[in-house]
Design a protein around this motif. Structure first.
Motif, mmCIF file in Angstrom:
data_model
loop_
_atom_site.group_PDB
_atom_site.id
_atom_site.type_symbol
_atom_site.label_atom_id
_atom_site.label_comp_id
_atom_site.label_asym_id
_atom_site.label_seq_id
_atom_site.Cartn_x
_atom_site.Cartn_y
_atom_site.Cartn_z
ATOM 1 N N GLU A 1 0.849 -1.179 0.000
ATOM 2 C CA GLU A 1 0.000 0.000 0.000
ATOM 3 C C GLU A 1 0.890 1.237 0.000
ATOM 4 O O GLU A 1 1.851 1.325 0.766
ATOM 5 N N ILE A 2 0.588 2.182 -0.866
ATOM 6 C CA ILE A 2 1.502 3.294 -1.103
ATOM 7 C C ILE A 2 1.746 4.115 0.154
ATOM 8 O O ILE A 2 2.839 4.625 0.376
ATOM 9 N N ARG A 3 0.751 4.232 1.022
ATOM 10 C CA ARG A 3 0.930 5.030 2.233
ATOM 11 C C ARG A 3 1.837 4.344 3.245
ATOM 12 O O ARG A 3 2.282 4.958 4.215
ATOM 13 N N LYS A 4 2.130 3.036 3.031
ATOM 14 C CA LYS A 4 3.026 2.308 3.929
ATOM 15 C C LYS A 4 4.433 2.187 3.371
ATOM 16 O O LYS A 4 5.294 1.589 4.005
ATOM 17 N N SER A 5 4.659 2.732 2.180
ATOM 18 C CA SER A 5 5.984 2.678 1.568
ATOM 19 C C SER A 5 6.753 3.953 1.890
ATOM 20 O O SER A 5 6.261 5.057 1.617
ATOM 21 N N PRO A 6 7.952 3.868 2.446
ATOM 22 C CA PRO A 6 8.708 5.084 2.787
ATOM 23 C C PRO A 6 9.283 5.806 1.577
ATOM 24 O O PRO A 6 9.602 6.988 1.662
ATOM 25 N N GLU A 7 9.423 5.110 0.440
ATOM 26 C CA GLU A 7 9.978 5.752 -0.746
ATOM 27 C C GLU A 7 8.973 6.746 -1.332
ATOM 28 O O GLU A 7 7.771 6.525 -1.283
ATOM 29 N N PRO A 8 9.465 7.856 -1.887
ATOM 30 C CA PRO A 8 8.566 8.796 -2.570
ATOM 31 C C PRO A 8 8.108 8.184 -3.887
ATOM 32 O O PRO A 8 8.885 8.047 -4.827
ATOM 33 N N ILE A 9 6.837 7.796 -3.960
ATOM 34 C CA ILE A 9 6.331 7.080 -5.118
ATOM 35 C C ILE A 9 4.942 7.590 -5.457
ATOM 36 O O ILE A 9 4.174 7.988 -4.582
ATOM 37 N N LEU B 1 23.487 10.385 -2.470
ATOM 38 C CA LEU B 1 22.919 10.232 -1.131
ATOM 39 C C LEU B 1 21.700 11.144 -1.068
ATOM 40 O O LEU B 1 21.839 12.368 -1.136
ATOM 41 N N GLN B 2 20.515 10.544 -0.980
ATOM 42 C CA GLN B 2 19.289 11.339 -1.003
ATOM 43 C C GLN B 2 18.498 11.125 0.280
ATOM 44 O O GLN B 2 18.296 9.998 0.729
ATOM 45 N N GLU B 3 18.040 12.258 0.853
ATOM 46 C CA GLU B 3 17.150 12.220 2.008
ATOM 47 C C GLU B 3 15.778 12.716 1.566
ATOM 48 O O GLU B 3 15.671 13.726 0.874
ATOM 49 N N ASP B 4 14.740 11.997 1.967
ATOM 50 C CA ASP B 4 13.356 12.367 1.644
ATOM 51 C C ASP B 4 12.529 12.406 2.913
ATOM 52 O O ASP B 4 12.693 11.554 3.805
ATOM 53 N N ILE B 5 11.633 13.373 2.991
ATOM 54 C CA ILE B 5 10.659 13.419 4.076
ATOM 55 C C ILE B 5 9.351 13.947 3.498
ATOM 56 O O ILE B 5 9.357 14.854 2.645
ATOM 57 N N GLY B 6 8.239 13.358 3.928
ATOM 58 C CA GLY B 6 6.952 13.766 3.383
ATOM 59 C C GLY B 6 5.828 13.568 4.371
ATOM 60 O O GLY B 6 5.908 12.745 5.290
ATOM 61 N N ILE B 7 4.755 14.309 4.177
ATOM 62 C CA ILE B 7 3.555 14.223 5.007
ATOM 63 C C ILE B 7 2.354 14.068 4.079
ATOM 64 O O ILE B 7 2.210 14.803 3.098
ATOM 65 N N ASP B 8 1.488 13.103 4.400
ATOM 66 C CA ASP B 8 0.256 12.874 3.642
ATOM 67 C C ASP B 8 -0.946 13.098 4.552
ATOM 68 O O ASP B 8 -0.945 12.668 5.719
ATOM 69 N N TYR B 9 -1.976 13.750 3.996
ATOM 70 C CA TYR B 9 -3.195 14.030 4.752
ATOM 71 C C TYR B 9 -4.392 13.706 3.877
ATOM 72 O O TYR B 9 -4.478 14.170 2.733
ATOM 73 N N THR B 10 -5.314 12.898 4.396
ATOM 74 C CA THR B 10 -6.464 12.479 3.602
ATOM 75 C C THR B 10 -7.720 12.445 4.459
ATOM 76 O O THR B 10 -7.737 11.801 5.518
ATOM 77 N N THR B 11 -8.756 13.151 4.010
ATOM 78 C CA THR B 11 -10.089 13.044 4.584
ATOM 79 C C THR B 11 -11.073 12.840 3.437
ATOM 80 O O THR B 11 -10.666 12.750 2.272
ATOM 81 N N ARG B 12 -12.354 12.805 3.767
ATOM 82 C CA ARG B 12 -13.360 12.582 2.740
ATOM 83 C C ARG B 12 -13.408 13.726 1.741
ATOM 84 O O ARG B 12 -13.697 13.523 0.555
ATOM 85 N N HIS B 13 -13.087 14.941 2.183
ATOM 86 C CA HIS B 13 -13.261 16.113 1.319
ATOM 87 C C HIS B 13 -11.954 16.832 0.977
ATOM 88 O O HIS B 13 -11.956 17.708 0.116
ATOM 89 N N VAL B 14 -10.883 16.479 1.632
ATOM 90 C CA VAL B 14 -9.598 17.137 1.364
ATOM 91 C C VAL B 14 -8.482 16.095 1.422
ATOM 92 O O VAL B 14 -8.454 15.256 2.327
ATOM 93 N N SER B 15 -7.597 16.141 0.450
ATOM 94 C CA SER B 15 -6.379 15.337 0.512
ATOM 95 C C SER B 15 -5.210 16.208 0.081
ATOM 96 O O SER B 15 -5.365 17.114 -0.741
ATOM 97 N N GLY B 16 -4.063 15.930 0.658
ATOM 98 C CA GLY B 16 -2.890 16.725 0.316
ATOM 99 C C GLY B 16 -1.617 16.029 0.731
ATOM 100 O O GLY B 16 -1.617 15.081 1.530
#
Length: 829
Positions: free
Chosen positions: A132-140, A600-615
């Motif tokens: 599941e994409i939200r469980k993968s640490p790689e930026p995909i 050498l690459q460092e990645d950090i990201g935040i995902d937010y998902t609700t019924r009416h907004v995702s980002g």
């Protein structure tokens, strides 16, 4: 194969023998007793417990799938026992993903939420197994079939260039090479159904040899993926995933038609597939052709026309022991070669009709309007062919499984650049690639999923059948063992791995003499005086790569990702050994003695998902040692050709992407999608010497890019219509002033804004069955005259000054297109 083996160095023979032994051991294991098959069944409903007929249930790791019947029931039998990710999806509903331990008779019901936001996508690229994409640490990121249908593109790479962080180097509408976060060419590995796409990736004057109509979905890893794929995945991976097998007991297909007005593109594809008693098959034939494209500045751009034909076939078997699949593809493209030559007075395009001195001393004729509007391929063109055979196997071994994937690819690229000898290719490159990929998926050990494997390839490239020799003939052998592990700790998912890569490279020496008939260069192996073009060269490139990352779900709405990875890339043949004029580019290319690149690459990201907004918001920082780039020299070796030489430096690329999708309540059918991406590339110099002001930026870095789209998705817009959409889009590119300006290598590019729109719908019969889908698109509706910063045609300008105050060739103007797809239902499950 005996020929190949006897010409390998002793060390390479040992590696081949070890690889063969490794394969035989796994084959012996696979022949052992297999447990009784498992089954999965249940019902799919909506939140009000209404059955959902036509919902699709898939197990990606097994290539198994089915659809629910009229009561929402489904059944999958004869499955290998084990733990798998199961995906359930349906149009207008949010997909559901669950990890299920399948035993002899497993019952699992699913409820789908009627939602316009997709939050449970599953990926296979860069992972040990479907994840599941939200469980993968790689930026995909994934690009699904619906996205491909609802957007107009001129080729399959062009289809993904509006995804944040992804762009393309282009040479007209049919030639695109992917760029991920400012890196491209041999730093981005293109896959076809998980296997490497090999076809002279070092060149920028031909595209990716894949049928765009045969691509069902695309997965892009935006970061080093050397751990799984080895060299050339330093920047990331683009995985083009073809049409999946039909559900069991089904025979179906489709016919697709495509027209685009700017260059008169005529495209079509026909597909038929079926599945019965565990045997499945797929066949497809496609063709597209176009004349020269046009814009408000250049009118029609001479010799950007093309004709492409594609054929593909798949045969597979799915049983309790796993699956085995055989695929064949053929790609055949006739592509014009633009050179930008113009009449000095009228600025109209001219064409070459003589070779050598006759071309120098005779004025080139202006191309007529009739020829600019013709579909016929001119004498000066390239012929690109690609053939592929792939055998993919996944076999149950005890409580684990073994994947054995073998492939053969043949790439033939010929550039016909001699008007007086129209059948004689100037450049003739013939590349044969033998690919292997073996993985063992062990049974879980205290919750840890461990995968070990080895993959690589053996290549032979022959260049001696033409008259221009920009690179030498060569052979190389790649081998890379690796291990990776991942585990779920409730809200926390972690993964890590390590790999060792080795590439043994050998290029041949080449001497030439003039051909007594044509006067062009020809290979020579005798003892008489001759010109030495290439000397023999042998080298081994090696390196260690690794990756470690985690995701943490604070809740079902918000999660955080972090990943740290090291990438590896061996120099390609052009970077090491190039020495000559490259037809179709107006460039005399020179190689250098270079070392491998390490990132050498460092990645950090935040995902937010609700019924009416995702980002989502993501940041990255990538430091590359021995970064190889092409710099222009202030010297002329061959008249009318710029001289470029590959050099190396220490580089840093950093930036990020942001996306937000709003569905205002109660208008869930309305989407307001926004994205923005930016990447900066800095040349930190080499050998302790700081880069000068004209060299302080890396060349060909995409400018900041933003998109705002307002889209309506209507489930039932009218009695005979279903799944309709209408959208309007603003596409913004900022000015790019951060350029590698030394010796005129690169120039700044003004910013611009494009207006795009589209509308489409399914048309149904009285029973609600879809009879066809029709869509109308408009790109660059205001006919803006612009030059993309990554367009090679921007630099196709033979005159130092242009009385119009412009330079180079501009991109495509207004383009109105129509797509029509007719589904075929031969047999239902």
């Amino acid at each position: 194969m005996d020929y190949i083996y006897t010409h390998l160095a002793p060390s390479m023979r040992i590696k081949v023998l070890l690889l063969t032994l490794f394969t035989l051991v796994y084959a012996w294991h696979s022949a052992r007793a297999i447990p009784a098959p498992g089954a999965l069944n249940g019902t799919v409903t909506d939140n009000e417990n209404n059955p959902l007929p036509g919902a699709i249930i898939e197990i990606p790791d097994l290539k198994r799938g089915t659809v629910t019947d009229s009561l929402g029931n489904y059944h999958l039998d004869n499955l290998p026992r084990g733990t798998y990710v199961v995906v359930v999806n349906m149009i207008s509903f949010s997909s559901v993903t669950r990890t299920i331990n399948i035993t002899q008779d497993t019952h699992q019901n699913f409820k789908l939420d009627e939602s316009a936001i997709e939050s449970h996508e599953v990926v296979v690229t860069g992972q040990s197994k479907a994840t599941e994409i939200r469980k993968s640490p790689e930026p995909i990121v994934t690009i699904n079939n619906q996205y491909l249908k609802e957007n107009e593109s001129t080729n399959i790479i062009d289809a993904i260039t509006n995804i944040p962080g992804i762009k393309a180097v282009t040479t007209g509408p049919n030639i695109s090479k992917p760029i991920i976060r400012g890196l491209g060419y041999n730093r981005v590995l293109t896959l076809y159904d998980g296997m490497r796409q090999e076809g002279q990736q070092w060149g920028d004057e031909h595209g990716i040899e894949v049928d765009q109509y045969n691509v069902d979905r695309i997965e892009v890893v935006k970061g080093p993926s050397s751990l799984i794929y080895g060299s050339d995945a330093l920047a990331g991976v683009v995985n083009l995933i073809p049409t999946p097998p039909a559900p069991e007991g089904t025979i179906k297909g489709n016919i697709t038609g495509d027209y685009q007005g700017n260059n008169g593109l005529l495209g079509g594809s026909a597909m038929l597939e079926g599945s019965q008693n565990g045997i499945y098959w797929i066949g497809r034939v496609s063709h597209k052709e176009a004349k020269d494209y046009q814009n408000a500045i250049d009118d029609r751009v001479y010799n950007t026309r093309y004709k492409e034909t594609d054929i593909s076939a798949t045969l597979g078997i799915k049983k309790k022991w796993g699956f085995s699949q055989l695929q064949f593809t053929m790609f055949d493209d006739l592509q014009g070669i633009p050179d930008g030559s113009r009449d000095s007075a009228t600025r109209k395009f001219t064409k070459q009709i003589y070779d050598g001195n006759l071309d120098t001393f005779n004025k080139r004729p202006i191309v007529s309007n009739n020829e600019l509007n013709s579909y016929s391929i001119p004498v000066l063109h390239q012929h690109v062919q690609h053939y592929r055979a792939m055998l993919s196997n996944n076999i149950v071994v005890g409580d684990g499984s073994v994947a054995v994937n073998l492939g053969f690819e043949r790439s033939v690229r010929q550039e016909f650049s001699h008007p007086d000898y129209s059948s004689l290719p100037g450049l003739d490159l013939q590349l044969n690639s033998f690919l292997y990929d073996i993985k063992y998926y062990a049974a879980q050990i205290h919750g840890w999923e461990i995968t070990t494997g080895i993959n690589g390839m053996y290549q032979v490239n022959t260049v001696t059948k033409g008259t221009d020799f920009v690179i030498p003939s060569y052979n190389q052998f790649d081998i890379g063992p690796f291990v990776m592990a991942k585990k779920n700790f409730g809200k926390l998912d972690v993964s890590a791995g390590v790999r060792y890569d080795s590439r043994s490279f050998n290029n041949d020496a080449l001497n030439t003499i003039p051909n007594p008939v044509t006067g062009f260069d020809m290979p020579y192996t005798g003892s008489n005086p001759s010109d030495t073009v290439f000397n023999k060269y042998t080298h081994t490139f090696s390196g260690i790569t690794y990756s470690a990352g985690l995701t943490y779900a604070f809740s079902s709405k918000i999660s955080v990702k972090a990943n740290f990875s090291r990438g590896f890339r061996a120099p390609n043949i052009a970077e090491i050994s190039a020495n000559g004029v490259h037809p179709g580019t107006n460039i005399y290319q020179i190689g250098s003695n270079l070392q491998p690149e390490f990132s050498l690459q460092e990645d950090i990201g935040i995902d937010y998902t609700t019924r009416h907004v995702s980002g989502s918001i993501a940041f990255f920082n990538n430091n590359i040692s021995n970064y190889i780039y092409n710099r222009r020299l202030d010297t002329v070796i061959v008249p009318d050709n710029q001289t470029f030489k590959f050099s190396a430096t220490q580089a840093q690329l950093y930036g990020g992407e942001i996306m937000i999708d709003i569905h205002p309540h109660p208008l869930d059918w309305l989407h307001f999608e926004n994205s923005f991406s930016v990447v900066y590339g800095v040349n930190n110099g080499s050998g302790g010497v700081k880069a000068s002001d004209s060299e302080k930026y890396l060349p060909f870095i995409p400018p900041p890019h933003g998109i705002s789209e307002l889209r309506a998705n209507l489930k039932k817009p009218a009695k005979w219509l279903a799944n309709g959409f209408a959208k309007v889009q603003l596409e913004y590119y900022a000015r790019q002033n951060h350029v590698f300006s030394a010796y005129g290598t690169e120039t700044p590019t003004p910013g611009y804004t494009l207006l795009n729109a589209g509308i489409g719908t399914d048309i149904t019969n009285r029973k609600g069955v879809v009879t066809c889908n029709i869509s109308v698109f408009g790109n660059n509706l205001t006919d803006v005259a612009y030059q993309d910063h990554l367009s090679r045609l921007k630099y196709f300008e033979p005159y130092p000054t242009d009385p119009r105050g412009r330079s180079g060739i501009y991109n495509m103007g207004r383009n109105i297109g129509v797509k029509l797809e007719i589904p075929l239902y031969v047999k239902h499950a």
